[in-house]
Design a protein around this motif. Structure first.
Motif, mmCIF file in Angstrom:
data_model
loop_
_atom_site.group_PDB
_atom_site.id
_atom_site.type_symbol
_atom_site.label_atom_id
_atom_site.label_comp_id
_atom_site.label_asym_id
_atom_site.label_seq_id
_atom_site.Cartn_x
_atom_site.Cartn_y
_atom_site.Cartn_z
ATOM 1 N N CYS A 1 0.858 -1.180 0.000
ATOM 2 C CA CYS A 1 0.000 0.000 0.000
ATOM 3 C C CYS A 1 0.898 1.235 0.000
ATOM 4 N N ARG A 2 0.296 2.400 0.044
ATOM 5 C CA ARG A 2 1.064 3.644 -0.002
ATOM 6 C C ARG A 2 2.087 3.740 1.132
ATOM 7 N N SER A 3 1.677 3.298 2.314
ATOM 8 C CA SER A 3 2.600 3.427 3.447
ATOM 9 C C SER A 3 3.627 2.292 3.485
ATOM 10 N N ARG A 4 3.394 1.245 2.678
ATOM 11 C CA ARG A 4 4.341 0.124 2.657
ATOM 12 C C ARG A 4 4.444 -0.374 1.209
ATOM 13 N N PRO A 5 5.227 0.348 0.361
ATOM 14 C CA PRO A 5 5.348 -0.053 -1.052
ATOM 15 C C PRO A 5 6.099 -1.379 -1.204
ATOM 16 N N CYS A 6 6.053 -1.940 -2.395
ATOM 17 C CA CYS A 6 6.775 -3.173 -2.702
ATOM 18 C C CYS A 6 8.271 -2.905 -2.573
ATOM 19 N N SER A 7 8.991 -3.778 -1.858
ATOM 20 C CA SER A 7 10.422 -3.535 -1.654
ATOM 21 C C SER A 7 11.235 -3.826 -2.911
ATOM 22 N N THR B 1 -4.609 -17.664 -11.530
ATOM 23 C CA THR B 1 -5.119 -17.139 -12.798
ATOM 24 C C THR B 1 -4.122 -17.355 -13.935
ATOM 25 N N GLY B 2 -2.954 -17.970 -13.605
ATOM 26 C CA GLY B 2 -1.954 -18.224 -14.651
ATOM 27 C C GLY B 2 -0.934 -17.102 -14.788
ATOM 28 N N SER B 3 -1.044 -16.062 -13.966
ATOM 29 C CA SER B 3 -0.064 -14.966 -14.037
ATOM 30 C C SER B 3 1.158 -15.308 -13.193
ATOM 31 N N ASP B 4 2.320 -14.921 -13.677
ATOM 32 C CA ASP B 4 3.537 -15.179 -12.920
ATOM 33 C C ASP B 4 3.777 -14.096 -11.881
ATOM 34 N N TYR B 5 4.416 -14.489 -10.786
ATOM 35 C CA TYR B 5 4.889 -13.507 -9.813
ATOM 36 C C TYR B 5 6.219 -14.015 -9.297
ATOM 37 N N TRP B 6 6.954 -13.150 -8.612
ATOM 38 C CA TRP B 6 8.278 -13.548 -8.156
ATOM 39 C C TRP B 6 8.384 -13.417 -6.647
ATOM 40 N N LEU B 7 8.811 -14.502 -6.055
ATOM 41 C CA LEU B 7 8.972 -14.532 -4.610
ATOM 42 C C LEU B 7 10.431 -14.231 -4.277
ATOM 43 N N SER C 1 9.151 -10.998 -0.039
ATOM 44 C CA SER C 1 8.314 -10.077 -0.807
ATOM 45 C C SER C 1 7.828 -10.804 -2.047
ATOM 46 N N ILE C 2 6.622 -10.448 -2.460
ATOM 47 C CA ILE C 2 6.132 -10.969 -3.727
ATOM 48 C C ILE C 2 6.008 -9.784 -4.669
ATOM 49 N N CYS C 3 6.768 -9.828 -5.764
ATOM 50 C CA CYS C 3 6.661 -8.744 -6.735
ATOM 51 C C CYS C 3 6.036 -9.320 -7.993
ATOM 52 N N ARG C 4 5.097 -8.593 -8.562
ATOM 53 C CA ARG C 4 4.441 -9.049 -9.784
ATOM 54 C C ARG C 4 4.995 -8.357 -11.028
ATOM 55 N N ARG C 5 5.995 -7.498 -10.831
ATOM 56 C CA ARG C 5 6.509 -6.738 -11.969
ATOM 57 C C ARG C 5 7.944 -7.077 -12.346
#
Ligand SMILES: [Zn+2]
Length: 305
Positions: free
Chosen positions: A13-19, A51-57, A36-40
């Motif tokens: 969220c705004r106060s805790r962005p993706c690291s 849903t078949g989308s990849d994410y990175w742990l 952290s899980i980043c989807r980008r």
């Protein structure tokens, strides 16, 4: 989403962005501060959600050590350098031909001209092509690169093959025209896969936006659709720059490009099946809501599949 992981993930969220990507939505973090899980941003361990989308742990070393003890083999980190990916995939395609059946389908059904089909570099894979091509790539690029090339994997005694052995190969390009992934259309039953391997020790492709070969420097109208071949075809016939999402649920992948180019009009084009599929419908609503909130002009095009 996170089967097998005893972790408590919360959405950023705004106060805790993706690291990892520093964005404030879509990604997640572990409340214990271990992962952290980043989807980008590709990296860490690549996983696929329901849903078949990849994410990175991304985990801390401490967490990785715990997994190692259990005998877990980590997947290879894929080649992130797109110049290198482009080189390997261009070579892969150069060893294959387009079957007359696939040519006929692209030419007669999709109405793509012969020079366009040639330019896009579609290919057919069948028979023992999966082994023949992989062995040529191994000879030309060596094992280190091949292990990190999504879609190539090794089995008994260092033998190497492709993850898919039949179908139409569709090059997926970045904005500069580099081939960053290969999409495979299986004809029977019809389905779309990534040239990618989830086997331990090999690399996953990740999901990518496809940019049909064009100039994207000054865009007034942009069409956003789903499916690489559809984007190529729509752009060819309408001359409206068209980019495609790997799936409707991953529309956020397009945000950086939309924000950078700020087209005057965005045509959101999706198949009419969204009316029956709840996940698709809610993603479409999410996308349109985002466009409205961030001040884009958009219109929705519904296509008959
Ligand atoms: Zn992120």
């Amino acid at each position: 989403l996170l089967e097998g992981l005893k972790m408590n993930f919360r959405t950023v969220c705004r106060s805790r962005p993706c690291s990892i990507c520093l964005k404030t939505d879509w990604c997640a973090f572990d409340a214990e501060g271990e992962a952290s899980i980043c989807r980008r941003v590709p990296g860490g361990i690549c996983k696929t959600d329901s849903t078949g989308s990849d994410y990175w742990l991304y985990t801390t070393d401490e967490y990785k050590k715990k997994e190692d003890v259990k005998g877990f083999i980590f997947p290879q980190r894929p080649i992130i350098d797109f110049n290198e990916r482009h080189k390997v995939y261009s070579s892969l395609l150069s060893h294959l031909k387009l079957s007359s059946k696939h040519f006929h389908n692209l030419n007669q059904v999709r109405k793509l001209a012969e020079d366009q089909i040639f330019l896009c570099q579609y290919r057919t894979i069948r028979g023992s092509d999966d082994v023949m091509v992989a062995e040529k790539l191994l000879k030309d690029f060596g094992k280190t690169i091949c292990l990190r090339t999504p879609g190539l994997f090794f089995y008994e005694n260092d033998r190497c093959k492709l993850s898919v052995n039949e179908g139409l190969l569709i090059p997926v390009r970045d904005i500069q025209g580099r081939i960053v992934a290969l999409r495979v259309r299986i004809d029977e039953p019809r389905q779309y896969l990534w040239m990618s391997s989830s086997k331990p020790g090999s690399a996953k492709s990740g999901s990518h936006i496809h940019f049909p070969l064009s100039d994207y420097s000054n865009i007034e109208i942009l069409r956003l659709t789903e499916g690489e071949l559809k984007a190529d075809v729509a752009y060819y016939h309408t001359k409206v720059p068209t980019i495609s999402l790997p799936g409707v649920t991953s529309w956020r992948l397009a945000i950086p490009f939309l924000q950078k180019t700020r087209p005057k009009l965005i045509k959101v084009a999706f198949d009419s099946d969204f009316q029956e599929k709840r996940v698709v419908a809610s993603s479409l609503i999410g996308l349109c809501d985002y466009l409205k909130r961030t001040g884009f002009n958009y219109e929705v095009e519904i296509w008959n599949a």
